[in-house]
Scaffold this motif. Structure first.
Motif, PDB file in Angstrom:
ATOM      1  N   GLY A 131       0.861  -1.184   0.000  1.00  0.00           N
ATOM      2  CA  GLY A 131       0.000   0.000   0.000  1.00  0.00           C
ATOM      3  C   GLY A 131       0.894   1.228   0.000  1.00  0.00           C
ATOM      4  N   SER A 132       1.318   1.646   1.200  1.00  0.00           N
ATOM      5  CA  SER A 132       2.261   2.762   1.289  1.00  0.00           C
ATOM      6  C   SER A 132       3.603   2.400   0.648  1.00  0.00           C
ATOM      7  N   ASP A 133       3.996   1.137   0.815  1.00  0.00           N
ATOM      8  CA  ASP A 133       5.298   0.680   0.308  1.00  0.00           C
ATOM      9  C   ASP A 133       5.161   0.284  -1.173  1.00  0.00           C
ATOM     10  N   ILE A 157      -9.433  -0.739  -4.808  1.00  0.00           N
ATOM     11  CA  ILE A 157      -9.466  -0.014  -6.078  1.00  0.00           C
ATOM     12  C   ILE A 157     -10.791   0.734  -6.271  1.00  0.00           C
ATOM     13  N   THR A 158     -10.685   2.064  -6.229  1.00  0.00           N
ATOM     14  CA  THR A 158     -11.848   2.916  -6.495  1.00  0.00           C
ATOM     15  C   THR A 158     -12.233   2.760  -7.959  1.00  0.00           C
ATOM     16  N   ASN A 159     -13.518   2.686  -8.249  1.00  0.00           N
ATOM     17  CA  ASN A 159     -14.061   2.540  -9.620  1.00  0.00           C
ATOM     18  C   ASN A 159     -13.743   1.171 -10.231  1.00  0.00           C
ATOM     19  N   LYS A 177      14.206  -3.973  -9.201  1.00  0.00           N
ATOM     20  CA  LYS A 177      13.370  -3.322  -8.171  1.00  0.00           C
ATOM     21  C   LYS A 177      12.424  -2.289  -8.811  1.00  0.00           C
ATOM     22  N   HIS A 178      12.350  -1.059  -8.248  1.00  0.00           N
ATOM     23  CA  HIS A 178      11.334  -0.133  -8.789  1.00  0.00           C
ATOM     24  C   HIS A 178      11.613   0.273 -10.241  1.00  0.00           C
ATOM     25  N   LYS A 179      12.863   0.118 -10.665  1.00  0.00           N
ATOM     26  CA  LYS A 179      13.203   0.481 -12.051  1.00  0.00           C
ATOM     27  C   LYS A 179      12.712  -0.571 -13.057  1.00  0.00           C
ATOM     28  N   GLY A 180      12.211  -1.706 -12.520  1.00  0.00           N
ATOM     29  CA  GLY A 180      11.683  -2.752 -13.398  1.00  0.00           C
ATOM     30  C   GLY A 180      10.165  -2.740 -13.495  1.00  0.00           C
ATOM     31  N   GLY A 231       7.151   2.587 -15.057  1.00  0.00           N
ATOM     32  CA  GLY A 231       5.915   2.475 -14.276  1.00  0.00           C
ATOM     33  C   GLY A 231       5.933   3.149 -12.918  1.00  0.00           C
ATOM     34  N   PHE A 232       7.032   3.030 -12.172  1.00  0.00           N
ATOM     35  CA  PHE A 232       7.017   3.605 -10.822  1.00  0.00           C
ATOM     36  C   PHE A 232       7.050   5.134 -10.876  1.00  0.00           C
ATOM     37  N   LYS A 233       7.865   5.659 -11.776  1.00  0.00           N
ATOM     38  CA  LYS A 233       7.926   7.126 -11.916  1.00  0.00           C
ATOM     39  C   LYS A 233       6.556   7.644 -12.360  1.00  0.00           C
ATOM     40  N   PHE A 234       5.932   6.894 -13.282  1.00  0.00           N
ATOM     41  CA  PHE A 234       4.592   7.252 -13.750  1.00  0.00           C
ATOM     42  C   PHE A 234       3.647   7.362 -12.552  1.00  0.00           C
ATOM     43  N   MET A 236       4.275   7.815  -9.386  1.00  0.00           N
ATOM     44  CA  MET A 236       4.625   8.925  -8.483  1.00  0.00           C
ATOM     45  C   MET A 236       4.214  10.273  -9.083  1.00  0.00           C
ATOM     46  N   LYS A 237       4.497  10.455 -10.390  1.00  0.00           N
ATOM     47  CA  LYS A 237       4.158  11.728 -11.032  1.00  0.00           C
ATOM     48  C   LYS A 237       2.643  11.921 -11.055  1.00  0.00           C
ATOM     49  N   THR A 238       1.942  10.828 -11.338  1.00  0.00           N
ATOM     50  CA  THR A 238       0.484  10.919 -11.443  1.00  0.00           C
ATOM     51  C   THR A 238      -0.135  11.202 -10.073  1.00  0.00           C
ATOM     52  N   LEU A 239       0.413  10.560  -9.048  1.00  0.00           N
ATOM     53  CA  LEU A 239      -0.118  10.785  -7.693  1.00  0.00           C
ATOM     54  C   LEU A 239       0.090  12.228  -7.222  1.00  0.00           C
ATOM     55  N   GLU A 240       1.106  12.891  -7.747  1.00  0.00           N
ATOM     56  CA  GLU A 240       1.312  14.294  -7.359  1.00  0.00           C
ATOM     57  C   GLU A 240       0.055  15.110  -7.683  1.00  0.00           C
ATOM     58  N   GLY A 241      -0.501  14.869  -8.862  1.00  0.00           N
ATOM     59  CA  GLY A 241      -1.726  15.579  -9.258  1.00  0.00           C
ATOM     60  C   GLY A 241      -2.938  15.037  -8.522  1.00  0.00           C
ATOM     61  N   GLY A 242      -2.959  13.707  -8.352  1.00  0.00           N
ATOM     62  CA  GLY A 242      -4.085  13.092  -7.641  1.00  0.00           C
ATOM     63  C   GLY A 242      -4.250  13.682  -6.252  1.00  0.00           C
ATOM     64  N   ARG A 243      -3.126  13.996  -5.633  1.00  0.00           N
ATOM     65  CA  ARG A 243      -3.181  14.497  -4.252  1.00  0.00           C
ATOM     66  C   ARG A 243      -3.811  15.892  -4.180  1.00  0.00           C
ATOM     67  N   ILE A 244      -3.746  16.650  -5.272  1.00  0.00           N
ATOM     68  CA  ILE A 244      -4.471  17.937  -5.279  1.00  0.00           C
ATOM     69  C   ILE A 244      -5.976  17.651  -5.248  1.00  0.00           C
ATOM     70  N   TYR A 362      -6.132   7.355   1.761  1.00  0.00           N
ATOM     71  CA  TYR A 362      -5.847   6.994   0.352  1.00  0.00           C
ATOM     72  C   TYR A 362      -5.033   8.051  -0.401  1.00  0.00           C
ATOM     73  N   GLU A 363      -4.520   7.616  -1.551  1.00  0.00           N
ATOM     74  CA  GLU A 363      -3.585   8.403  -2.375  1.00  0.00           C
ATOM     75  C   GLU A 363      -2.391   8.912  -1.552  1.00  0.00           C
ATOM     76  N   GLY A 364      -1.950   8.050  -0.642  1.00  0.00           N
ATOM     77  CA  GLY A 364      -0.823   8.376   0.222  1.00  0.00           C
ATOM     78  C   GLY A 364      -1.329   8.861   1.564  1.00  0.00           C
ATOM     79  N   THR A 365      -1.045   8.095   2.625  1.00  0.00           N
ATOM     80  CA  THR A 365      -1.491   8.481   3.968  1.00  0.00           C
ATOM     81  C   THR A 365      -0.846   9.818   4.372  1.00  0.00           C
ATOM     82  N   SER A 374       9.376  15.895   4.064  1.00  0.00           N
ATOM     83  CA  SER A 374      10.631  15.975   4.831  1.00  0.00           C
ATOM     84  C   SER A 374      11.827  15.620   3.953  1.00  0.00           C
ATOM     85  N   ARG A 375      11.653  14.633   3.046  1.00  0.00           N
ATOM     86  CA  ARG A 375      12.786  14.290   2.162  1.00  0.00           C
ATOM     87  C   ARG A 375      13.151  15.470   1.268  1.00  0.00           C
ATOM     88  N   SER A 376      12.135  16.222   0.841  1.00  0.00           N
ATOM     89  CA  SER A 376      12.438  17.359  -0.045  1.00  0.00           C
ATOM     90  C   SER A 376      13.223  18.429   0.704  1.00  0.00           C
TER      91      SER A 376
HETATM   92  N1  CAA Z   1       8.398  11.983  -9.144  1.00  0.00           N
HETATM   93  C1  CAA Z   1       9.292  11.270  -9.856  1.00  0.00           C
HETATM   94  N2  CAA Z   1      10.019  10.270  -9.332  1.00  0.00           N
HETATM   95  C2  CAA Z   1       9.809   9.988  -8.047  1.00  0.00           C
HETATM   96  C3  CAA Z   1       8.899  10.679  -7.234  1.00  0.00           C
HETATM   97  C4  CAA Z   1       8.176  11.730  -7.847  1.00  0.00           C
HETATM   98  N3  CAA Z   1       7.273  12.440  -7.163  1.00  0.00           N
HETATM   99  N4  CAA Z   1       8.918  10.170  -6.003  1.00  0.00           N
HETATM  100  C5  CAA Z   1       9.822   9.167  -6.014  1.00  0.00           C
HETATM  101  N5  CAA Z   1      10.351   9.076  -7.253  1.00  0.00           N
HETATM  102  C6  CAA Z   1      11.392   8.160  -7.699  1.00  0.00           C
HETATM  103  C7  CAA Z   1      12.692   8.354  -6.930  1.00  0.00           C
HETATM  104  O1  CAA Z   1      13.471   9.368  -7.505  1.00  0.00           O
HETATM  105  C8  CAA Z   1      13.328   7.001  -7.068  1.00  0.00           C
HETATM  106  O2  CAA Z   1      13.874   6.861  -8.351  1.00  0.00           O
HETATM  107  P1  CAA Z   1      15.474   6.671  -8.592  1.00  0.00           P
HETATM  108  O3  CAA Z   1      15.869   5.447  -7.819  1.00  0.00           O
HETATM  109  O4  CAA Z   1      15.597   6.557 -10.062  1.00  0.00           O
HETATM  110  O5  CAA Z   1      16.100   7.910  -8.018  1.00  0.00           O
HETATM  111  C9  CAA Z   1      12.142   6.046  -7.026  1.00  0.00           C
HETATM  112  O6  CAA Z   1      11.006   6.817  -7.404  1.00  0.00           O
HETATM  113  C10 CAA Z   1      11.919   5.402  -5.685  1.00  0.00           C
HETATM  114  O7  CAA Z   1      11.720   6.450  -4.747  1.00  0.00           O
HETATM  115  P2  CAA Z   1      12.114   6.303  -3.237  1.00  0.00           P
HETATM  116  O8  CAA Z   1      13.504   5.758  -3.119  1.00  0.00           O
HETATM  117  O9  CAA Z   1      11.797   7.585  -2.579  1.00  0.00           O
HETATM  118  O10 CAA Z   1      11.103   5.135  -2.779  1.00  0.00           O
HETATM  119  P3  CAA Z   1      10.581   4.781  -1.339  1.00  0.00           P
HETATM  120  O11 CAA Z   1      10.170   3.369  -1.387  1.00  0.00           O
HETATM  121  O12 CAA Z   1      11.535   5.183  -0.279  1.00  0.00           O
HETATM  122  O13 CAA Z   1       9.295   5.735  -1.083  1.00  0.00           O
HETATM  123  C11 CAA Z   1       7.175   6.733  -1.491  1.00  0.00           C
HETATM  124  C12 CAA Z   1       8.471   6.221  -2.066  1.00  0.00           C
HETATM  125  C13 CAA Z   1       7.136   8.242  -1.658  1.00  0.00           C
HETATM  126  C14 CAA Z   1       6.939   6.404  -0.033  1.00  0.00           C
HETATM  127  C15 CAA Z   1       6.131   6.037  -2.383  1.00  0.00           C
HETATM  128  O14 CAA Z   1       6.223   4.635  -2.230  1.00  0.00           O
HETATM  129  C16 CAA Z   1       4.712   6.476  -2.136  1.00  0.00           C
HETATM  130  O15 CAA Z   1       4.309   7.559  -2.579  1.00  0.00           O
HETATM  131  N6  CAA Z   1       3.920   5.623  -1.478  1.00  0.00           N
HETATM  132  C17 CAA Z   1       2.488   5.880  -1.323  1.00  0.00           C
HETATM  133  C18 CAA Z   1       1.727   5.255  -2.442  1.00  0.00           C
HETATM  134  C19 CAA Z   1       0.368   5.848  -2.586  1.00  0.00           C
HETATM  135  O16 CAA Z   1       0.174   7.054  -2.553  1.00  0.00           O
HETATM  136  N7  CAA Z   1      -0.605   4.974  -2.808  1.00  0.00           N
HETATM  137  C20 CAA Z   1      -1.938   5.434  -3.058  1.00  0.00           C
HETATM  138  C21 CAA Z   1      -2.675   4.440  -3.880  1.00  0.00           C
HETATM  139  S1  CAA Z   1      -3.592   5.131  -5.172  1.00  0.00           S
HETATM  140  C22 CAA Z   1      -5.125   5.448  -4.544  1.00  0.00           C
HETATM  141  O17 CAA Z   1      -5.365   5.536  -3.372  1.00  0.00           O
HETATM  142  C23 CAA Z   1      -6.111   5.696  -5.616  1.00  0.00           C
HETATM  143  C24 CAA Z   1      -7.524   5.531  -5.279  1.00  0.00           C
HETATM  144  O18 CAA Z   1      -8.164   4.587  -5.730  1.00  0.00           O
HETATM  145  C25 CAA Z   1      -8.229   6.620  -4.554  1.00  0.00           C
END
Ligand code: CAA
Length: 380
Positions: A131-133, A157-159, A177-180, A231-234, A236-244, A362-365, A374-376
């Protein structure tokens, strides 16, 4: 700095408010009670352009900006945040992802019907053990040459049932790992997909939530979004907007509870005068107003940054964490102000309190948002 909204932004806010106050209010309690999907409302809101409001008109969307989206989400979620989350997932997670990272063919085939609201999308990232991980995806997408073979289970999964187009995140190269990780557009009626039971949720009961199982589901190669390993970057980028979207939802829940509390405090008498004349209540109202105003500013700032093409990931994390946390506080105070009436369904505030809780999850606790923020600050 300009704090004025444009005429168009005001019109969008008014249209959302009108629909919520005129239509959503009529059956929101009944749908909450029965956990009934708002089929007709989603159809009506699609016709009004809200399901694809952020999408470029060339892909049949409304072409509205993110500030308008915040305003619309607040108004809708004051009354009905189940409808709000359906709109939010479709716009900010599904349409946004395909529009920004998909091919022209994918946009033509999938984005257009999603933007028109003819089809609804779902975002499948969470898993029973991830989930978070989110980097630890267990769902696999095996590369078979001209297609991928999906196996695994997605959770919460919503919807999942109402939607017909899935954005699925899965692991192709575990050793990387996440790059795969890859992400795919998957049609729900593909052979090998089955749904778990409808989750009987505490709040947001009229949006549908299920687990989704994949057993040897064939996905054409052209349905992968982006390069191999994107996929993982996708996600993360998409969730940035979702969180708004979810921050604005939390804002709407808090505003809805606040407005009801103000009205109640002016009407209800105790100890010979209106509740509003008791400082214990008046100060609560003041605290609620301050928190809501701060949350609204966080949401609008994140939206404005996104509309300007500037980085907005940290701003959206701040907006989500703050708005969700104050939504919980404000709705709890709203129930307290209403006393016994607050604890029964007719007065809506107990429902808003139940709904607020989900925005912290949801969409990140809230804790995940603190990791992002804090990481930023501390990196480098
Ligand atoms: N943009 C681009 N890349 C990003 C990024 C971002 N915002 N955040 C992380 N990354 C990249 C990192 O740069 C890293 O890549 P590199 O190794 O190439 O540098 C990679 O992603 C892994 O990042 P981390 O090392 O930071 O990974 P982490 O495991 O320590 O933590 C986390 C990442 C931020 C905790 C992430 O796992 C996270 O956001 N978890 C929460 C997931 C979430 O929000 N789930 C919600 C489910 S969707 C939902 O709820 C929908 C619904 O139906 C309502």
């Amino acid at each position: 700095m300009n704090f004025n909204f444009t005429e168009e932004q005001e019109m969008i806010r008014q249209a959302a408010r009108d629909y919520a106050e005129r239509e959503l209010i009529k059956d929101v309690l009944e749908r909450d009670e029965k956990a009934e999907y708002p089929t007709q409302h989603i159809k009506n809101l699609s016709e009004l352009g809200f399901l694809g409001m952020l999408v470029d008109p060339k892909y049949d969307g409304g072409g509205m900006d993110t500030v308008s989206y915040v305003l619309a989400m607040e108004e809708i979620c004051k009354i009905d945040s189940s409808v709000g989350v359906i709109i939010s997932v479709n716009n900010s997670l599904v349409c946004y992802g395909i529009e920004n990272y998909g091919t022209e063919e994918q946009k033509e085939k999938y984005l257009k019907p999603l933007a028109r609201g003819e089809k609804i999308g779902a975002f499948l990232l969470s898993e029973p053990e991830a989930g978070s991980d989110a980097t630890h995806q267990r769902t696999t997408a095996e590369d078979k040459g001209d297609h991928y073979l999906l196996n695994g289970t997605k959770n919460w999964i919503t919807n999942a049932n109402s939607g017909s187009i899935y954005i699925v995140v899965a692991q192709t190269h575990p050793e990387k790992k996440h790059k795969g990780i890859n992400v795919f557009i998957v049609e729900k009626d593909s052979p090998g997909i089955s749904l778990g039971q409808h989750e009987d949720k505490m709040g947001m009961r009229s949006s549908d939530t299920h687990s989704v199982m994949f057993t040897d589901v064939k996905v054409p190669k052209e349905n992968r979004i982006g390069e191999d390993g994107f996929g993982f970057k996708f996600a993360m980028k998409t969730l940035e907007g979702g969180r708004i979207g979810i921050a604005s939802q939390a804002l709407g829940i808090a505003s809805g509870a606040f407005e009801r509390s103000v009205n109640y405090a002016k009407e209800r008498k105790a100890f010979g005068t209106e509740l509003a004349n008791h400082q214990a209540i008046a100060f609560k109202i003041s605290d609620m107003a301050v928190k809501i105003e701060a949350a609204r500013n966080f949401c609008l700032k994140a939206a404005w940054l996104k509309d300007q093409g500037k980085p907005f990931g940290v701003a959206s994390a701040m907006a989500k964490q703050y708005a969700a946390d104050i939504a919980m506080e404000v709705t709890t105070d709203a129930v307290q102000i209403h006393g016994g009436y607050g604890y029964v369904k007719e007065y809506h505030v107990e429902r808003l309190m139940r709904e607020a809780k989900l925005t912290q999850i949801y969409e990140g606790t809230s804790e995940i948002q603190k990791i992002v923020i804090s990481r930023s600050i501390l990196k480098g």
